[in-house]
Scaffold this motif. Structure first.
Motif, short mmCIF file in Angstrom:
data_model
loop_
_atom_site.label_atom_id
_atom_site.label_comp_id
_atom_site.label_asym_id
_atom_site.label_seq_id
_atom_site.Cartn_x
_atom_site.Cartn_y
_atom_site.Cartn_z
N VAL A 52 0.83 -1.20 0.00
CA VAL A 52 0.00 0.00 0.00
C VAL A 52 0.87 1.26 0.00
CG1 VAL A 52 -0.23 0.21 2.52
CG2 VAL A 52 -2.08 1.01 1.05
N TYR A 53 2.06 1.16 0.59
CA TYR A 53 2.97 2.30 0.62
C TYR A 53 3.75 2.46 -0.68
CZ TYR A 53 1.89 2.87 5.54
OH TYR A 53 1.23 3.09 6.72
N PRO A 110 2.67 11.00 -5.15
CA PRO A 110 3.10 12.40 -5.08
C PRO A 110 3.63 12.97 -6.40
CG PRO A 110 3.82 11.24 -3.12
CD PRO A 110 3.28 10.21 -4.05
N LEU A 111 3.92 12.13 -7.36
CA LEU A 111 4.37 12.62 -8.65
C LEU A 111 3.33 13.52 -9.32
CD1 LEU A 111 5.99 9.33 -10.05
CD2 LEU A 111 7.18 11.35 -9.15
N LEU A 126 12.39 21.33 4.59
CA LEU A 126 13.17 20.45 5.47
C LEU A 126 12.48 20.25 6.81
CD1 LEU A 126 16.83 21.65 4.77
CD2 LEU A 126 15.85 19.41 4.27
N ILE A 127 11.89 21.33 7.35
CA ILE A 127 11.19 21.20 8.63
C ILE A 127 9.87 20.45 8.45
CG2 ILE A 127 10.07 22.47 10.51
CD1 ILE A 127 12.15 24.66 10.15
N ALA A 128 9.15 20.78 7.38
CA ALA A 128 7.84 20.17 7.15
C ALA A 128 7.91 18.67 6.93
CB ALA A 128 7.16 20.84 5.95
N VAL A 129 9.02 18.21 6.33
CA VAL A 129 9.12 16.78 6.02
C VAL A 129 9.51 15.94 7.23
CG1 VAL A 129 11.57 16.58 5.36
CG2 VAL A 129 9.83 15.26 4.12
N THR A 130 10.00 16.59 8.30
CA THR A 130 10.44 15.81 9.46
C THR A 130 9.34 14.97 10.10
OG1 THR A 130 10.23 17.80 10.85
CG2 THR A 130 12.43 17.26 10.02
N PRO A 131 8.09 15.48 10.28
CA PRO A 131 7.07 14.60 10.84
C PRO A 131 6.79 13.38 9.97
CG PRO A 131 6.36 16.88 11.01
CD PRO A 131 7.58 16.86 10.15
N ALA A 166 2.75 16.90 -0.93
CA ALA A 166 2.97 15.73 -1.78
C ALA A 166 4.35 15.13 -1.51
CB ALA A 166 2.84 16.12 -3.26
N PHE A 167 5.35 16.00 -1.35
CA PHE A 167 6.70 15.53 -1.04
C PHE A 167 6.74 14.83 0.31
CE2 PHE A 167 11.02 16.07 0.60
CZ PHE A 167 11.77 15.60 -0.48
N CYS A 168 6.01 15.39 1.28
CA CYS A 168 5.93 14.75 2.60
C CYS A 168 5.29 13.38 2.51
CB CYS A 168 5.14 15.64 3.57
SG CYS A 168 5.97 17.16 4.07
N GLN A 169 4.25 13.26 1.69
CA GLN A 169 3.60 11.97 1.50
C GLN A 169 4.55 10.98 0.83
OE1 GLN A 169 1.09 11.75 3.58
NE2 GLN A 169 -0.40 11.04 2.09
N PHE A 170 5.34 11.49 -0.12
CA PHE A 170 6.32 10.62 -0.78
C PHE A 170 7.33 10.11 0.25
CE2 PHE A 170 10.67 10.33 -2.43
CZ PHE A 170 10.51 9.25 -3.30
N ALA A 171 7.87 11.02 1.04
CA ALA A 171 8.87 10.63 2.04
C ALA A 171 8.28 9.63 3.03
CB ALA A 171 9.38 11.87 2.78
N ASN A 172 7.06 9.90 3.49
CA ASN A 172 6.41 9.02 4.46
C ASN A 172 6.18 7.63 3.88
OD1 ASN A 172 3.50 8.03 5.65
ND2 ASN A 172 4.73 9.05 7.21
N ASN A 173 5.67 7.57 2.66
CA ASN A 173 5.36 6.28 2.05
C ASN A 173 6.60 5.52 1.61
OD1 ASN A 173 2.23 5.86 1.58
ND2 ASN A 173 2.62 8.03 1.32
N ALA A 174 7.59 6.23 1.08
CA ALA A 174 8.81 5.56 0.63
C ALA A 174 9.55 4.94 1.81
CB ALA A 174 9.71 6.56 -0.10
#
Length: 519
Positions: free
Chosen positions: A72-73, A80-81, A276-281, A412-420
């Motif tokens: 699913v991930y 996010p693309l 950079l800060i937003a992607v940390t969570p 979208a980038f945060c979702q990519f980082a989280n899922n990847a």
């Protein structure tokens, strides 16, 4: 209670409740389809991974079990693309509609799966839609929800993760006695209910006022702000203040040449710092230890709880406890702020992960009951500690940090980082638990210490600020001469003064437009 028709800037108008309170409830219920589905998915997989009717049907090896779970991930990492493009082009509301429709398709395919490849493909489709819905829901809710309630509104958005988890835990416990594949197909089919509810609600909620303002629909944006904040009163000082802040902020971004594109996230220092800060969570909520939650059965076996029924019962109780902790954490986010809660949750996670590793080492498959119960207690305490902060902060904090030009693509980038990262961890976790046992927890402790330090050193506080007021932290100056919302709501600034300033600023804007037209 009546309905008021509002323009939405899209082919589907909105028939919105007159009451701001009722509208707020609908906004949370609709946007929460993603978190309900994600929480349900984790708990459902926890349950079905325990069921022989599932594992025997697919004849799963450890690797295939991990791939079925993390697939699913994979879909979530691909979404996010195009997520940012859809959000900025179609609107927040319409993107939420189409992504939830795609989730329904994925659930139907998953329920009908007759082979491992079909099951994998269905979960990739489900994850693709779910990831888009996650970014859309977070952006939409943060931009639309009543500003003074934002911590609770957006925090509750992801708190519903455990509502979905609790429903799945109870359902898989109830279907465990079905002696055929419907033991896991029924829980799978029910997963689509949340998306259907979202689709039903969407016609009764408005479009994001910030998206409308960005499209040049100024009057429409103010109408939405009035309906969300003041039961439709367009002359309310809170409405006028927020609308003018949005107008001024978007005008400044346009003057600076900022565009809603992927490239914009990297073009200047402020945008890079925000990202950079937003992607940390998104990253920290995964590597803090969350993926192990998908393999609760293996964790419980490692501390001596081997009964299928007992494991399913623990799954139910664990979700109730985690939901209570998430609600408590949301209250802390509203009262203390985002940064203190981030430090608290990560520090507690580090401590209880360490204790869990020690107890798992000492009492794995032990007959010494206090040791076994202590290890189970640590699983609960770790999950509760995680839920206090990472559950509400995952979708509350990032959209507050990102300004309008990069909010959609940034989420979208945060979702990519989280899922990847979740894909990697979910695949590696059962293998790590199988090969390393208790040592995997101590490895986790090492990086949890680092995560705590990063939150303490680099996070900024957003409590009590509108999305536009947060921009001053990164840009060094405010882009509007309106008073801050907190000063208005606490009585430090007179509402009549805000009305006068908004009227004066509105006249200035009109004069600037007339001058530009003449030129």
């Amino acid at each position: 209670m009546g309905l008021v028709k509002l323009p939405s800037g899209t082919w589907m108008p909105a028939w919105v409740p007159e009451s701001s309170l009722v509208l707020s409830v609908l906004l949370v219920l609709c946007s929460a389809a993603q978190s309900l589905t994600t929480g349900y998915d984790g708990s459902m997989l926890n349950g079905v991974n325990i069921l022989p009717q599932y594992t025997n049907y697919f004849q799963l090896s450890t690797g295939e079990l991990a791939l079925n779970t993390c697939s699913v991930y994979i879909g979530g990492a691909l979404a996010p693309l195009c997520t940012g493009y859809f959000l900025d082009r179609l609107g927040r509301r319409m993107t939420l509609l189409w992504s939830t429709c795609l989730m329904v398709v994925g659930v139907i395919l998953q329920t009908a799966a007759t082979s491992v490849p079909m099951f994998l493909a269905s979960r990739i489709v489900l994850g693709f839609g779910n990831s888009i819905a996650g970014a859309a829901g977070a952006v939409y809710l943060s931009e639309t929800f009543k500003a003074t309630w934002r911590a609770w509104g957006v925090g509750l958005y992801n708190d519903n993760y455990y509502v979905g988890g609790l429903i799945a835990a109870g359902l898989t416990l109830g279907t465990a006695n079905i002696q055929n594949t419907w033991a896991w197909r029924l829980p799978s089919l029910f997963q689509g209910v949340f998306s259907v509810i979202c689709i039903i609600i969407i016609p009764f909620i408005p479009e994001s006022p910030r998206w409308l303002e960005h499209k040049g629909l100024h009057a429409e944006a103010q109408l939405v702000l009035a309906r969300v904040n003041a039961n439709g009163d367009s002359d309310d000082p809170v409405v006028l203040l927020q609308h003018q802040e949005i107008v001024d902020q978007l005008a400044w971004e346009q003057d600076q040449g900022q565009r809603t594109s992927w490239r914009q996230m990297f073009t200047n220092r402020s945008s890079r710092k925000r990202l950079l800060i937003a992607v940390t969570p998104a990253i920290f909520s995964v590597i803090a230890g969350y993926p192990s939650g998908y393999y609760l059965g293996t964790q419980l076996e490692n501390v001596g709880v081997t009964s299928t029924t007992a494991q399913l019962q623990v799954n139910v109780v664990l979700n109730i406890f985690a939901l209570a902790c998430a609600l408590f954490g949301t209250q802390l986010c509203a009262r203390w702020g985002r940064k203190p809660v981030g430090i608290l949750t990560q520090g507690l996670c580090t401590f209880f992960m360490l204790v869990l590793g020690i107890l798992s080492k000492e009492y794995a498959l032990s007959t010494y009951k206090p040791g076994v119960y202590g290890a189970i207690a640590c699983i609960f305490l770790f999950t509760g500690s995680y839920s206090i902060g990472w559950t509400p902060l995952l979708f509350l904090y990032p959209p507050e940090i990102l300004n309008y030009s990069i909010r959609a693509n940034g989420m979208a980038f945060c979702q990519f980082a989280n899922n990847a990262i979740a894909t990697v961890f979910l695949y590696a976790m059962p293998i790590g638990l199988d090969k390393l046992g208790w040592k995997i927890y101590l490895i986790n402790v090492g990086w949890d210490v680092v995560l705590t330090a990063i939150v303490a050193l680099y996070w900024v506080e957003t409590k009590g600020k509108t999305l536009e007021e947060v921009d001053a932290i990164f840009d060094g100056i405010r882009h509007s001469n309106m008073p801050e919302l907190e000063d208005l709501t606490t009585g430090k600034v007179d509402g009549a003064l805000v009305v006068q300033q908004a009227a004066h600023r509105g006249q200035e804007v009109e004069s600037e437009k007339d001058a530009a037209a003449v030129a």
